[in-house]
Design an enzyme around this catalytic site. Sequence first.
Site, PDB file in Angstrom:
ATOM      1  N   ASP A  25       0.789  -1.321  -0.030  1.00 55.47           N
ATOM      2  CA  ASP A  25      -0.134   0.014  -0.053  1.00 55.47           C
ATOM      3  C   ASP A  25       0.934   1.129  -0.036  1.00 55.47           C
ATOM      4  O   ASP A  25       0.579   2.318  -0.624  1.00 55.47           O
ATOM      5  CB  ASP A  25      -0.964   0.008   1.333  1.00 55.47           C
ATOM      6  CG  ASP A  25      -2.119  -0.939   0.953  1.00 55.47           C
ATOM      7  OD1 ASP A  25      -2.302  -1.557  -0.202  1.00 55.47           O
ATOM      8  OD2 ASP A  25      -2.793  -1.117   1.962  1.00 55.47           O
ATOM      9  N   GLY A  26       1.900   1.285   0.630  1.00 59.20           N
ATOM     10  CA  GLY A  26       3.018   2.260   0.703  1.00 59.20           C
ATOM     11  C   GLY A  26       3.366   2.789  -0.839  1.00 59.20           C
ATOM     12  O   GLY A  26       3.541   3.803  -1.232  1.00 59.20           O
ATOM     13  N   ASP A  59      -4.283  10.150   4.751  1.00 57.40           N
ATOM     14  CA  ASP A  59      -4.659  10.599   5.971  1.00 57.40           C
ATOM     15  C   ASP A  59      -3.490  11.973   6.053  1.00 57.40           C
ATOM     16  O   ASP A  59      -2.566  12.047   5.431  1.00 57.40           O
ATOM     17  CB  ASP A  59      -4.579   9.878   7.284  1.00 57.40           C
ATOM     18  CG  ASP A  59      -3.398   9.077   7.365  1.00 57.40           C
ATOM     19  OD1 ASP A  59      -2.242   9.494   7.078  1.00 57.40           O
ATOM     20  OD2 ASP A  59      -3.894   8.047   7.857  1.00 57.40           O
ATOM     21  N   ARG A  80      -6.234  17.931  23.602  1.00 58.45           N
ATOM     22  CA  ARG A  80      -4.807  17.588  23.967  1.00 58.45           C
ATOM     23  C   ARG A  80      -4.671  15.910  23.851  1.00 58.45           C
ATOM     24  O   ARG A  80      -5.502  15.282  24.317  1.00 58.45           O
ATOM     25  CB  ARG A  80      -4.712  17.912  25.352  1.00 58.45           C
ATOM     26  CG  ARG A  80      -4.848  19.465  25.866  1.00 58.45           C
ATOM     27  CD  ARG A  80      -4.317  19.698  27.237  1.00 58.45           C
ATOM     28  NE  ARG A  80      -3.147  19.472  27.456  1.00 58.45           N
ATOM     29  CZ  ARG A  80      -2.628  19.344  28.821  1.00 58.45           C
ATOM     30  NH1 ARG A  80      -3.634  18.998  29.710  1.00 58.45           N
ATOM     31  NH2 ARG A  80      -1.343  18.897  29.118  1.00 58.45           N
ATOM     32  N   ALA A  83      -6.011   2.426   7.747  1.00 55.14           N
ATOM     33  CA  ALA A  83      -4.602   2.721   7.993  1.00 55.14           C
ATOM     34  C   ALA A  83      -4.669   3.060   9.570  1.00 55.14           C
ATOM     35  O   ALA A  83      -5.068   2.575  10.430  1.00 55.14           O
ATOM     36  CB  ALA A  83      -4.301   3.772   6.809  1.00 55.14           C
ATOM     37  N   SER A 110      -5.709   1.711  13.666  1.00 53.58           N
ATOM     38  CA  SER A 110      -5.131   1.494  14.687  1.00 53.58           C
ATOM     39  C   SER A 110      -5.384   2.657  15.948  1.00 53.58           C
ATOM     40  O   SER A 110      -5.293   2.037  17.084  1.00 53.58           O
ATOM     41  CB  SER A 110      -3.458   1.347  14.614  1.00 53.58           C
ATOM     42  OG  SER A 110      -3.385   0.942  13.422  1.00 53.58           O
ATOM     43  N   ALA A 151      -4.372   8.829  21.414  1.00 58.43           N
ATOM     44  CA  ALA A 151      -4.006   8.898  22.595  1.00 58.43           C
ATOM     45  C   ALA A 151      -4.707  10.050  23.287  1.00 58.43           C
ATOM     46  O   ALA A 151      -3.779  10.797  24.074  1.00 58.43           O
ATOM     47  CB  ALA A 151      -2.945   8.329  23.222  1.00 58.43           C
ATOM     48  N   GLN A 171       4.521  11.842   3.533  1.00 66.69           N
ATOM     49  CA  GLN A 171       5.417  13.102   3.441  1.00 66.69           C
ATOM     50  C   GLN A 171       5.365  13.933   4.645  1.00 66.69           C
ATOM     51  O   GLN A 171       4.164  14.222   5.340  1.00 66.69           O
ATOM     52  CB  GLN A 171       4.655  14.017   2.043  1.00 66.69           C
ATOM     53  CG  GLN A 171       4.507  13.157   0.848  1.00 66.69           C
ATOM     54  CD  GLN A 171       3.433  13.967   0.201  1.00 66.69           C
ATOM     55  OE1 GLN A 171       3.806  14.454  -1.101  1.00 66.69           O
ATOM     56  NE2 GLN A 171       2.263  13.417   0.237  1.00 66.69           N
TER      57      GLN A 171
END
EC number: 2.7.1.23
Length: 288
Positions: A73-74, A148, A175, A189, A193, A212, A246
């Site tokens: 995929d990259g 994304d 935050r 992608a 996760s 997070a 990028q």
Amino acid sequence: MAERFRHVAIVGKHQAPGIRPVLEEIAQFLCSSGLEVSLEADTALNTGLTGYEALSNEQLGRQCDLAVVVGGDGTMLGFAREMAHYGVPLLGINQGRLGFITDIPTERWRESLAPVLAGDYEMESRAMLEGAVLRDGESIYSALALNDVVVSRGATAGMVELKVSVGDQFVANMRADGLIVASPTGSTAYSLSAGGPLLHPSIGGWLMVPIAPHTLSNRPIVLPDVGEVRMEIVAGRDASVNFDMQSLASLLHGDTITVRRSKHQVKFVHPQGWSYYATLRRKLRWYL
């Protein structure tokens, strides 16, 4: 039957061990099917394949009507951004691990490619993101992304604080370790996760997913893909932003990252009968 292709570009993950014989077989198969074949310049240079014209991305975009991308995929992400300006459709043969957008297994490329060349295929368009970094009101960086746009905290710093707006409406100061704005393609992608939902690629929407978060009530949000998302760096050292692969590092307080829908789209070619849900079942191991 769809329109038949005439001039095919081959792009490969040239760092992958053993890829040259696969690329050579595919090139010979395409030639024997009566198509003109060109190699992407870096693929030709790094594999040593000869006998085919090596073209720059701009030349491929202007001359070819199909690109066969061999890799993961990259590899597809990088080349898709290059071809988006030209509208060249892409067909992915997976030599990586997951392969959500390079969906033809290497061992089945021949049986999958033959009907496509005969005009028996499905064409799918995927939306892209267009992002920029503004400093003192001036753009210092801009890029396209298929998956994304991710704003992240510095490697050694704590959290990053972002002032987030959608359109002309303030959302919140968040935050967290970072914030992801993902397209439907990117929902499988990094967003996945980080706990984001899956979005079918036909949906006109984006995901905004905190990484997070400091406040557990900061949850993923599904947004319409109109207007603009703005993320201003309020606090945190050495924050960075990634547009797919990028990167721009060392963002300053007051820098603003903007994300909007691009006017460009990526076109994918799939074998007839391709199913997004079958891809999810296979890649995410949703077995009975």
